[in-house]
Design a protein around this motif. Structure first.
Motif, PDB file in Angstrom:
ATOM      1  N   MET A  51       0.828  -1.207   0.000  1.00 47.88           N
ATOM      2  CA  MET A  51       0.000   0.000   0.000  1.00 47.88           C
ATOM      3  C   MET A  51       0.864   1.261   0.000  1.00 47.88           C
ATOM      4  SD  MET A  51      -2.943  -1.329  -0.138  1.00 47.88           S
ATOM      5  CE  MET A  51      -1.968  -2.466  -1.138  1.00 47.88           C
ATOM      6  N   LEU A  52       1.951   1.237   0.759  1.00 52.48           N
ATOM      7  CA  LEU A  52       2.838   2.401   0.777  1.00 52.48           C
ATOM      8  C   LEU A  52       3.479   2.615  -0.585  1.00 52.48           C
ATOM      9  CD1 LEU A  52       4.513   1.835   4.268  1.00 52.48           C
ATOM     10  CD2 LEU A  52       2.914   3.661   3.651  1.00 52.48           C
ATOM     11  N   GLY A  55       0.951   4.114  -2.982  1.00 54.10           N
ATOM     12  CA  GLY A  55       0.472   5.453  -2.661  1.00 54.10           C
ATOM     13  C   GLY A  55      -0.926   5.507  -2.085  1.00 54.10           C
ATOM     14  N   VAL A  56      -1.419   4.410  -1.499  1.00 52.67           N
ATOM     15  CA  VAL A  56      -2.734   4.430  -0.851  1.00 52.67           C
ATOM     16  C   VAL A  56      -2.637   5.272   0.415  1.00 52.67           C
ATOM     17  CG1 VAL A  56      -4.544   3.027   0.222  1.00 52.67           C
ATOM     18  CG2 VAL A  56      -3.338   2.175  -1.803  1.00 52.67           C
ATOM     19  N   ASP A  57      -3.585   6.172   0.603  1.00 50.18           N
ATOM     20  CA  ASP A  57      -3.584   7.077   1.764  1.00 50.18           C
ATOM     21  C   ASP A  57      -4.115   6.321   2.978  1.00 50.18           C
ATOM     22  OD1 ASP A  57      -3.950   9.060   3.670  1.00 50.18           O
ATOM     23  OD2 ASP A  57      -4.647  10.538   2.209  1.00 50.18           O
ATOM     24  N   PHE A 168      -5.354  -1.140   6.516  1.00 50.70           N
ATOM     25  CA  PHE A 168      -4.422  -0.049   6.241  1.00 50.70           C
ATOM     26  C   PHE A 168      -5.097   1.313   6.365  1.00 50.70           C
ATOM     27  CE2 PHE A 168      -2.052   2.764   3.327  1.00 50.70           C
ATOM     28  CZ  PHE A 168      -0.774   2.615   3.844  1.00 50.70           C
ATOM     29  N   VAL A 169      -6.335   1.414   5.906  1.00 48.77           N
ATOM     30  CA  VAL A 169      -7.057   2.687   5.920  1.00 48.77           C
ATOM     31  C   VAL A 169      -7.796   2.836   7.249  1.00 48.77           C
ATOM     32  CG1 VAL A 169      -8.821   4.082   4.781  1.00 48.77           C
ATOM     33  CG2 VAL A 169      -7.266   2.668   3.412  1.00 48.77           C
ATOM     34  N   ALA A 170      -7.607   3.956   7.906  1.00 48.16           N
ATOM     35  CA  ALA A 170      -8.090   4.141   9.278  1.00 48.16           C
ATOM     36  C   ALA A 170      -9.606   4.031   9.403  1.00 48.16           C
ATOM     37  CB  ALA A 170      -7.610   5.494   9.805  1.00 48.16           C
ATOM     38  N   THR A 171     -10.354   4.449   8.374  1.00 47.67           N
ATOM     39  CA  THR A 171     -11.811   4.416   8.477  1.00 47.67           C
ATOM     40  C   THR A 171     -12.368   2.995   8.524  1.00 47.67           C
ATOM     41  OG1 THR A 171     -11.931   4.637   6.066  1.00 47.67           O
ATOM     42  CG2 THR A 171     -12.161   6.650   7.368  1.00 47.67           C
ATOM     43  N   HIS A 172     -11.544   2.000   8.229  1.00 44.52           N
ATOM     44  CA  HIS A 172     -12.008   0.612   8.268  1.00 44.52           C
ATOM     45  C   HIS A 172     -11.711  -0.070   9.607  1.00 44.52           C
ATOM     46  CE1 HIS A 172     -11.370   0.688   3.621  1.00 44.52           C
ATOM     47  NE2 HIS A 172     -12.468   1.309   4.000  1.00 44.52           N
ATOM     48  N   HIS A 173     -11.135   0.661  10.542  1.00 41.91           N
ATOM     49  CA  HIS A 173     -10.738   0.056  11.813  1.00 41.91           C
ATOM     50  C   HIS A 173     -11.897  -0.484  12.645  1.00 41.91           C
ATOM     51  CE1 HIS A 173      -6.554   2.215  11.815  1.00 41.91           C
ATOM     52  NE2 HIS A 173      -6.744   1.424  10.785  1.00 41.91           N
TER      53      HIS A 173
END
Length: 434
Positions: A51-52, A55-57, A168-173
Protein backbone atom coordinates in the motif's frame (compact mmCIF):
# COMPACT_ATOMS: atom_id res chain seq x y z
CA UNK A 1 15.71 -8.65 19.69
CA UNK A 2 12.81 -8.73 17.28
CA UNK A 3 9.38 -7.93 18.69
CA UNK A 4 6.86 -10.70 19.25
CA UNK A 5 4.25 -10.93 16.49
CA UNK A 6 0.55 -10.10 16.83
CA UNK A 7 -1.34 -13.25 17.85
CA UNK A 8 -5.03 -13.47 16.91
CA UNK A 9 -5.91 -15.89 19.71
CA UNK A 10 -4.49 -13.56 22.35
CA UNK A 11 -6.26 -10.60 20.77
CA UNK A 12 -9.58 -12.45 20.95
CA UNK A 13 -9.08 -12.97 24.68
CA UNK A 14 -8.56 -9.25 25.25
CA UNK A 15 -11.20 -6.59 25.67
CA UNK A 16 -12.15 -5.47 22.15
CA UNK A 17 -11.28 -1.82 22.83
CA UNK A 18 -7.92 -2.77 24.35
CA UNK A 19 -7.12 -5.03 21.37
CA UNK A 20 -8.06 -2.30 18.89
CA UNK A 21 -5.82 0.24 20.67
CA UNK A 22 -2.92 -2.21 20.68
CA UNK A 23 -3.26 -2.81 16.93
CA UNK A 24 -3.52 0.93 16.32
CA UNK A 25 -0.21 1.41 18.15
CA UNK A 26 1.34 -1.36 16.04
CA UNK A 27 0.05 0.20 12.80
CA UNK A 28 0.99 3.78 13.63
CA UNK A 29 4.50 2.87 14.76
CA UNK A 30 5.10 0.59 11.77
CA UNK A 31 3.90 3.12 9.20
CA UNK A 32 6.09 5.90 10.57
CA UNK A 33 9.11 3.60 10.91
CA UNK A 34 9.15 3.65 14.71
CA UNK A 35 9.37 0.87 17.28
CA UNK A 36 6.08 -1.03 17.53
CA UNK A 37 4.96 -2.89 20.69
CA UNK A 38 4.40 -5.99 18.53
CA UNK A 39 5.40 -6.90 15.00
CA UNK A 40 2.50 -7.08 12.51
CA UNK A 41 1.71 -10.52 11.11
CA UNK A 42 3.59 -11.34 7.89
CA UNK A 43 0.59 -11.07 5.52
CA UNK A 44 -0.42 -7.76 7.09
CA UNK A 45 3.11 -6.30 7.02
CA UNK A 46 3.60 -7.24 3.35
CA UNK A 47 0.20 -5.76 2.47
CA UNK A 48 1.04 -2.49 4.23
CA UNK A 49 4.30 -2.33 2.31
CA UNK A 50 2.42 -2.76 -0.98
CA UNK A 51 0.00 0.00 0.00
CA UNK A 52 2.84 2.40 0.78
CA UNK A 53 4.49 1.66 -2.58
CA UNK A 54 1.19 2.17 -4.41
CA UNK A 55 0.47 5.45 -2.66
CA UNK A 56 -2.73 4.43 -0.85
CA UNK A 57 -3.58 7.08 1.76
CA UNK A 58 -3.77 5.39 5.21
CA UNK A 59 -5.93 8.17 6.65
CA UNK A 60 -8.40 8.78 3.84
CA UNK A 61 -11.24 6.57 2.66
CA UNK A 62 -10.98 6.16 -1.10
CA UNK A 63 -13.82 4.73 -3.18
CA UNK A 64 -14.28 4.04 -6.86
CA UNK A 65 -17.58 4.09 -8.70
CA UNK A 66 -20.08 1.28 -8.27
CA UNK A 67 -20.89 -1.02 -11.14
CA UNK A 68 -24.08 -0.10 -12.94
CA UNK A 69 -27.06 -2.37 -12.12
CA UNK A 70 -26.85 -3.86 -15.61
CA UNK A 71 -23.13 -4.63 -15.34
CA UNK A 72 -23.59 -6.07 -11.84
CA UNK A 73 -26.26 -8.48 -13.09
CA UNK A 74 -24.12 -9.40 -16.10
CA UNK A 75 -21.18 -10.28 -13.86
CA UNK A 76 -23.38 -12.27 -11.52
CA UNK A 77 -24.80 -14.27 -14.39
CA UNK A 78 -21.39 -14.97 -15.92
CA UNK A 79 -19.62 -15.90 -12.67
CA UNK A 80 -19.17 -19.54 -11.59
CA UNK A 81 -19.74 -18.19 -8.08
CA UNK A 82 -23.48 -17.90 -8.80
CA UNK A 83 -23.98 -21.67 -8.63
CA UNK A 84 -22.02 -21.82 -5.36
CA UNK A 85 -24.16 -19.36 -3.43
CA UNK A 86 -26.30 -22.10 -1.78
CA UNK A 87 -23.13 -23.80 -0.46
CA UNK A 88 -21.72 -20.51 0.83
CA UNK A 89 -25.00 -19.50 2.49
CA UNK A 90 -25.40 -22.86 4.18
CA UNK A 91 -21.90 -22.72 5.59
CA UNK A 92 -21.72 -19.08 6.67
CA UNK A 93 -25.20 -17.69 7.25
CA UNK A 94 -27.76 -18.44 10.03
CA UNK A 95 -30.50 -20.90 9.13
CA UNK A 96 -33.61 -19.17 7.71
CA UNK A 97 -36.49 -19.02 10.15
CA UNK A 98 -34.34 -19.14 13.27
CA UNK A 99 -36.12 -17.61 16.25
CA UNK A 100 -33.23 -15.24 16.87
CA UNK A 101 -30.21 -14.24 14.88
CA UNK A 102 -27.27 -13.88 17.28
CA UNK A 103 -24.72 -13.73 14.47
CA UNK A 104 -23.83 -10.12 13.76
CA UNK A 105 -21.89 -10.46 10.56
CA UNK A 106 -22.34 -10.30 6.81
CA UNK A 107 -21.17 -12.60 4.05
CA UNK A 108 -19.62 -10.90 1.02
CA UNK A 109 -18.80 -12.64 -2.26
CA UNK A 110 -16.56 -10.81 -4.74
CA UNK A 111 -15.21 -11.72 -8.17
CA UNK A 112 -11.54 -12.04 -9.14
CA UNK A 113 -11.37 -8.28 -9.79
CA UNK A 114 -12.49 -7.50 -6.25
CA UNK A 115 -15.97 -6.34 -7.26
CA UNK A 116 -18.62 -7.18 -4.66
CA UNK A 117 -21.27 -9.32 -6.39
CA UNK A 118 -23.36 -10.49 -3.44
CA UNK A 119 -23.73 -9.30 0.13
CA UNK A 120 -26.16 -10.50 2.78
CA UNK A 121 -26.43 -10.92 6.53
CA UNK A 122 -27.39 -9.11 9.70
CA UNK A 123 -29.41 -5.91 8.96
CA UNK A 124 -27.47 -3.68 11.33
CA UNK A 125 -24.14 -4.80 9.87
CA UNK A 126 -25.46 -4.25 6.34
CA UNK A 127 -26.28 -0.67 7.30
CA UNK A 128 -22.81 -0.29 8.78
CA UNK A 129 -21.33 -1.61 5.53
CA UNK A 130 -23.37 0.88 3.49
CA UNK A 131 -21.62 3.69 5.35
CA UNK A 132 -18.24 2.37 4.21
CA UNK A 133 -19.19 1.74 0.60
CA UNK A 134 -19.01 -2.01 1.21
CA UNK A 135 -21.95 -2.77 -1.07
CA UNK A 136 -22.82 -4.67 -4.25
CA UNK A 137 -20.87 -3.34 -7.21
CA UNK A 138 -18.12 -1.78 -5.05
CA UNK A 139 -14.44 -2.16 -5.91
CA UNK A 140 -12.78 -3.81 -2.91
CA UNK A 141 -9.35 -4.41 -4.40
CA UNK A 142 -6.42 -3.92 -2.06
CA UNK A 143 -5.03 -1.17 -4.31
CA UNK A 144 -8.32 0.73 -4.01
CA UNK A 145 -9.31 0.42 -0.34
CA UNK A 146 -6.16 -0.91 1.33
CA UNK A 147 -5.58 -4.08 3.34
CA UNK A 148 -8.85 -6.01 3.71
CA UNK A 149 -10.27 -9.52 3.72
CA UNK A 150 -11.36 -9.40 0.07
CA UNK A 151 -8.56 -7.59 -1.73
CA UNK A 152 -5.66 -9.00 0.27
CA UNK A 153 -6.90 -12.58 -0.16
CA UNK A 154 -7.01 -11.95 -3.93
CA UNK A 155 -3.39 -10.78 -3.98
CA UNK A 156 -1.92 -13.46 -1.70
CA UNK A 157 -4.24 -16.27 -2.89
CA UNK A 158 -4.38 -17.36 0.74
CA UNK A 159 -7.05 -17.03 3.43
CA UNK A 160 -6.47 -13.89 5.47
CA UNK A 161 -7.97 -12.37 8.61
CA UNK A 162 -7.78 -8.59 9.03
CA UNK A 163 -8.82 -7.16 12.39
CA UNK A 164 -9.42 -3.53 13.29
CA UNK A 165 -6.26 -1.45 12.79
CA UNK A 166 -4.68 -4.17 10.67
CA UNK A 167 -6.76 -2.51 7.94
CA UNK A 168 -4.42 -0.05 6.24
CA UNK A 169 -7.06 2.69 5.92
CA UNK A 170 -8.09 4.14 9.28
CA UNK A 171 -11.81 4.42 8.48
CA UNK A 172 -12.01 0.61 8.27
CA UNK A 173 -10.74 0.06 11.81
CA UNK A 174 -14.24 -0.62 13.26
CA UNK A 175 -14.31 -3.81 11.12
CA UNK A 176 -13.03 -7.33 11.46
CA UNK A 177 -13.04 -9.59 8.41
CA UNK A 178 -11.85 -12.96 7.19
CA UNK A 179 -11.66 -13.86 3.51
CA UNK A 180 -10.67 -16.93 1.51
CA UNK A 181 -10.02 -17.20 -2.24
CA UNK A 182 -12.04 -19.61 -4.38
CA UNK A 183 -10.32 -21.33 -7.29
CA UNK A 184 -11.98 -23.14 -10.18
CA UNK A 185 -10.58 -26.71 -10.05
CA UNK A 186 -11.21 -27.13 -13.77
CA UNK A 187 -8.45 -24.73 -14.78
CA UNK A 188 -6.88 -23.40 -11.56
CA UNK A 189 -8.28 -19.95 -12.26
CA UNK A 190 -8.97 -17.64 -9.32
CA UNK A 191 -12.67 -16.81 -9.58
CA UNK A 192 -13.26 -14.77 -6.45
CA UNK A 193 -13.32 -14.48 -2.66
CA UNK A 194 -15.82 -15.24 0.08
CA UNK A 195 -15.54 -12.98 3.12
CA UNK A 196 -17.19 -12.71 6.52
CA UNK A 197 -17.14 -9.22 8.05
CA UNK A 198 -18.58 -7.57 11.12
CA UNK A 199 -17.93 -5.14 13.99
CA UNK A 200 -14.64 -5.59 15.85
CA UNK A 201 -16.53 -7.08 18.82
CA UNK A 202 -17.44 -10.12 16.66
CA UNK A 203 -13.82 -11.14 16.02
CA UNK A 204 -13.00 -14.79 16.69
CA UNK A 205 -9.80 -16.55 15.56
CA UNK A 206 -11.84 -19.56 14.38
CA UNK A 207 -13.69 -17.42 11.82
CA UNK A 208 -10.83 -17.73 9.35
CA UNK A 209 -10.88 -21.52 9.63
CA UNK A 210 -14.63 -21.53 9.04
CA UNK A 211 -14.42 -19.30 5.96
CA UNK A 212 -11.51 -21.33 4.56
CA UNK A 213 -13.41 -24.60 5.05
CA UNK A 214 -16.52 -23.27 3.32
CA UNK A 215 -14.41 -22.01 0.41
CA UNK A 216 -12.96 -25.52 0.03
CA UNK A 217 -16.49 -26.98 0.11
CA UNK A 218 -17.44 -24.61 -2.70
CA UNK A 219 -14.46 -25.77 -4.76
CA UNK A 220 -15.44 -29.40 -4.08
CA UNK A 221 -18.92 -28.62 -5.42
CA UNK A 222 -17.39 -27.28 -8.64
CA UNK A 223 -15.21 -30.39 -8.89
CA UNK A 224 -18.23 -32.68 -8.52
CA UNK A 225 -20.12 -30.80 -11.21
CA UNK A 226 -17.11 -30.99 -13.48
CA UNK A 227 -16.90 -34.78 -13.11
CA UNK A 228 -20.56 -35.00 -14.08
CA UNK A 229 -19.92 -32.90 -17.19
CA UNK A 230 -16.96 -35.09 -18.13
CA UNK A 231 -19.10 -38.19 -17.81
CA UNK A 232 -21.65 -36.69 -20.21
CA UNK A 233 -18.91 -35.85 -22.71
CA UNK A 234 -17.49 -39.38 -22.40
CA UNK A 235 -20.88 -40.87 -23.20
CA UNK A 236 -20.95 -38.84 -26.42
CA UNK A 237 -17.29 -39.27 -27.38
CA UNK A 238 -16.64 -42.96 -26.62
CA UNK A 239 -18.83 -44.38 -29.43
CA UNK A 240 -17.42 -41.81 -31.84
CA UNK A 241 -13.80 -42.67 -31.02
CA UNK A 242 -14.53 -46.34 -31.67
CA UNK A 243 -15.20 -45.40 -35.30
CA UNK A 244 -12.27 -43.01 -35.71
CA UNK A 245 -9.22 -44.36 -37.49
CA UNK A 246 -5.80 -43.42 -36.17
CA UNK A 247 -5.18 -41.48 -32.98
CA UNK A 248 -7.65 -39.12 -31.32
CA UNK A 249 -8.51 -37.52 -27.99
CA UNK A 250 -11.79 -36.06 -26.71
CA UNK A 251 -11.38 -33.20 -24.20
CA UNK A 252 -13.66 -30.69 -22.55
CA UNK A 253 -13.30 -26.92 -22.89
CA UNK A 254 -10.62 -26.89 -20.18
CA UNK A 255 -8.55 -29.67 -21.75
CA UNK A 256 -9.60 -32.46 -19.37
CA UNK A 257 -9.58 -35.82 -21.14
CA UNK A 258 -12.88 -37.67 -21.53
CA UNK A 259 -11.79 -40.44 -23.92
CA UNK A 260 -8.79 -41.48 -26.05
CA UNK A 261 -7.92 -43.90 -28.80
CA UNK A 262 -4.47 -44.79 -30.06
CA UNK A 263 -2.57 -42.58 -27.60
CA UNK A 264 -1.52 -42.86 -23.98
CA UNK A 265 -4.21 -41.31 -21.75
CA UNK A 266 -3.40 -38.19 -19.75
CA UNK A 267 -5.60 -36.37 -17.24
CA UNK A 268 -5.46 -33.03 -19.02
CA UNK A 269 -4.07 -31.33 -22.10
CA UNK A 270 -3.04 -27.68 -21.95
CA UNK A 271 -5.04 -25.82 -24.58
CA UNK A 272 -4.02 -22.39 -25.91
CA UNK A 273 -6.14 -19.39 -24.97
CA UNK A 274 -7.38 -19.03 -28.52
CA UNK A 275 -8.73 -22.47 -29.37
CA UNK A 276 -11.30 -23.63 -31.87
CA UNK A 277 -12.01 -25.83 -34.86
CA UNK A 278 -9.23 -26.22 -37.40
CA UNK A 279 -5.57 -27.19 -37.34
CA UNK A 280 -3.63 -26.48 -34.16
CA UNK A 281 -0.27 -27.46 -32.75
CA UNK A 282 -0.05 -28.67 -29.14
CA UNK A 283 3.29 -29.34 -27.42
CA UNK A 284 2.17 -32.76 -26.14
CA UNK A 285 0.49 -34.06 -29.30
CA UNK A 286 1.91 -32.15 -32.24
CA UNK A 287 -0.33 -31.08 -35.11
CA UNK A 288 -4.04 -31.86 -34.60
CA UNK A 289 -7.28 -31.31 -36.46
CA UNK A 290 -9.87 -29.99 -34.00
CA UNK A 291 -13.60 -30.67 -34.36
CA UNK A 292 -16.38 -29.55 -31.99
CA UNK A 293 -18.26 -31.98 -29.75
CA UNK A 294 -21.20 -31.27 -27.42
CA UNK A 295 -19.40 -30.01 -24.33
CA UNK A 296 -15.89 -30.30 -25.75
CA UNK A 297 -13.57 -31.02 -28.65
CA UNK A 298 -12.34 -33.95 -30.72
CA UNK A 299 -8.60 -33.78 -31.48
CA UNK A 300 -7.43 -35.96 -34.38
CA UNK A 301 -3.65 -36.30 -34.52
CA UNK A 302 -2.12 -35.70 -37.96
CA UNK A 303 0.09 -38.74 -38.53
CA UNK A 304 1.76 -37.53 -41.71
CA UNK A 305 2.98 -34.31 -40.10
CA UNK A 306 6.61 -33.44 -40.88
CA UNK A 307 8.85 -33.19 -37.83
CA UNK A 308 8.22 -29.93 -36.05
CA UNK A 309 11.09 -27.54 -35.66
CA UNK A 310 12.79 -26.94 -32.35
CA UNK A 311 11.08 -24.45 -30.06
CA UNK A 312 13.39 -21.47 -29.76
CA UNK A 313 11.80 -18.97 -27.37
CA UNK A 314 9.95 -19.01 -24.05
CA UNK A 315 8.53 -15.89 -22.38
CA UNK A 316 7.56 -16.25 -18.72
CA UNK A 317 5.26 -13.35 -17.78
CA UNK A 318 5.01 -12.78 -14.01
CA UNK A 319 4.46 -9.03 -14.26
CA UNK A 320 0.87 -9.07 -12.96
CA UNK A 321 -0.15 -9.86 -9.37
CA UNK A 322 -2.64 -12.64 -10.14
CA UNK A 323 -2.23 -13.70 -13.78
CA UNK A 324 0.92 -15.53 -14.92
CA UNK A 325 1.58 -17.11 -18.30
CA UNK A 326 4.25 -18.92 -20.27
CA UNK A 327 4.42 -18.36 -24.03
CA UNK A 328 6.22 -20.84 -26.26
CA UNK A 329 7.20 -19.71 -29.78
CA UNK A 330 8.82 -21.71 -32.56
CA UNK A 331 8.67 -22.67 -36.22
CA UNK A 332 5.26 -24.34 -35.72
CA UNK A 333 3.63 -21.29 -34.15
CA UNK A 334 2.92 -19.70 -30.77
CA UNK A 335 1.27 -21.26 -27.74
CA UNK A 336 0.35 -19.64 -24.39
CA UNK A 337 -0.53 -21.33 -21.13
CA UNK A 338 -1.83 -19.85 -17.89
CA UNK A 339 0.15 -20.95 -14.83
CA UNK A 340 -0.87 -21.99 -11.35
CA UNK A 341 0.83 -20.16 -8.46
CA UNK A 342 3.14 -23.13 -7.78
CA UNK A 343 4.12 -23.60 -11.43
CA UNK A 344 4.82 -19.87 -11.74
CA UNK A 345 7.25 -20.17 -8.82
CA UNK A 346 8.99 -23.23 -10.25
CA UNK A 347 9.37 -21.81 -13.75
CA UNK A 348 10.65 -18.52 -12.33
CA UNK A 349 13.42 -20.33 -10.44
CA UNK A 350 14.37 -22.35 -13.53
CA UNK A 351 14.33 -19.20 -15.70
CA UNK A 352 16.78 -17.35 -13.47
CA UNK A 353 18.93 -20.44 -12.81
CA UNK A 354 19.64 -21.69 -16.32
CA UNK A 355 22.31 -24.08 -15.01
CA UNK A 356 19.47 -26.18 -13.57
CA UNK A 357 18.28 -27.31 -10.15
CA UNK A 358 18.06 -30.73 -8.55
CA UNK A 359 14.82 -31.81 -6.90
CA UNK A 360 16.37 -31.07 -3.48
CA UNK A 361 17.51 -27.61 -4.58
CA UNK A 362 14.06 -26.78 -6.01
CA UNK A 363 12.46 -28.00 -2.78
CA UNK A 364 14.65 -25.55 -0.88
CA UNK A 365 13.95 -22.76 -3.37
CA UNK A 366 10.17 -23.15 -3.24
CA UNK A 367 9.35 -24.73 0.14
CA UNK A 368 12.39 -23.87 2.22
CA UNK A 369 12.75 -27.60 2.88
CA UNK A 370 15.18 -29.65 0.78
CA UNK A 371 13.51 -32.91 1.86
CA UNK A 372 10.28 -32.20 -0.06
CA UNK A 373 11.59 -33.77 -3.24
CA UNK A 374 8.52 -35.97 -3.80
CA UNK A 375 6.29 -32.89 -4.08
CA UNK A 376 8.75 -31.18 -6.43
CA UNK A 377 9.02 -34.23 -8.70
CA UNK A 378 5.22 -34.51 -8.88
CA UNK A 379 4.82 -30.84 -9.84
CA UNK A 380 7.63 -31.00 -12.40
CA UNK A 381 6.10 -34.14 -13.90
CA UNK A 382 2.83 -32.26 -14.38
CA UNK A 383 4.60 -29.36 -16.05
CA UNK A 384 6.68 -31.56 -18.34
CA UNK A 385 3.48 -33.12 -19.71
CA UNK A 386 2.75 -29.79 -21.38
CA UNK A 387 6.20 -28.19 -21.58
CA UNK A 388 8.26 -31.28 -22.34
CA UNK A 389 9.58 -29.65 -25.50
CA UNK A 390 11.39 -26.93 -23.54
CA UNK A 391 12.12 -28.56 -20.16
CA UNK A 392 14.77 -31.14 -19.35
CA UNK A 393 15.55 -33.02 -16.13
CA UNK A 394 18.55 -34.38 -14.23
CA UNK A 395 18.83 -31.58 -13.28
CA UNK A 396 15.56 -29.77 -13.97
CA UNK A 397 16.21 -26.91 -16.39
CA UNK A 398 15.19 -25.20 -19.59
CA UNK A 399 16.90 -26.89 -22.53
CA UNK A 400 20.13 -25.25 -23.65
CA UNK A 401 18.82 -24.38 -27.12
CA UNK A 402 15.79 -22.52 -25.71
CA UNK A 403 15.90 -18.73 -25.34
CA UNK A 404 14.16 -17.73 -22.10
CA UNK A 405 12.87 -14.28 -21.16
CA UNK A 406 11.25 -13.27 -17.87
CA UNK A 407 8.83 -10.34 -17.82
CA UNK A 408 8.56 -9.16 -14.22
CA UNK A 409 6.78 -6.32 -12.41
CA UNK A 410 8.18 -2.81 -12.56
CA UNK A 411 9.03 -3.01 -8.85
CA UNK A 412 10.80 -6.29 -7.89
CA UNK A 413 9.06 -6.14 -4.50
CA UNK A 414 5.78 -6.91 -6.31
CA UNK A 415 7.07 -10.18 -7.77
CA UNK A 416 4.54 -13.02 -7.23
CA UNK A 417 3.02 -11.38 -4.11
CA UNK A 418 1.22 -14.61 -3.15
CA UNK A 419 4.51 -16.48 -2.83
CA UNK A 420 6.40 -17.39 0.32
CA UNK A 421 9.02 -19.36 -1.66
CA UNK A 422 12.50 -18.42 -0.34
CA UNK A 423 13.83 -17.89 -3.88
CA UNK A 424 11.02 -15.44 -4.67
CA UNK A 425 11.28 -13.66 -1.32
CA UNK A 426 15.02 -13.25 -1.97
CA UNK A 427 14.38 -11.87 -5.47
CA UNK A 428 11.92 -9.31 -4.09
CA UNK A 429 14.74 -7.95 -1.97
CA UNK A 430 17.08 -7.69 -4.93
CA UNK A 431 18.88 -10.98 -4.33
CA UNK A 432 18.91 -14.19 -6.35
CA UNK A 433 18.05 -17.72 -5.30
CA UNK A 434 20.98 -19.52 -3.80
Amino acid sequence: MRNATVDMTRLAAMDSREAALLLKDVRDATLRGGKAPLAPRADIRESWQRMLREGVDPDRDRRSGLLSPGELERRRGASPLAELMPVLREGLMPSPGAAADPVRHIMVVADAEGRVLWREGHPSVLRMADGHGFEPGADWRESTVGTNGVGTALVTRRPVQVHSAEHFVATHHPWTCAGAPITDPRDGRLIGVVDVSGPVTTMHPATLLLVSSVARLAEAELRTRHLTELARLRAVAAPLLCRVGGRAVAVDAHGWTAAVTGVAPVDRLALPRSFGAGRVWLPTLGLCVVEPLPGGWLLRLVDDEPQAGVVTRVVLDVSRPRDWTVRVSGPVGDWTRELSPRHAELLYVLAVRRDGRTAAQLAGDVFGDRTRTVTVRAEMSRMRRTLGGVLAHRPYRFRDEVEVEVTGPADPRDLLPHSTAPAVVSARGGGAPG
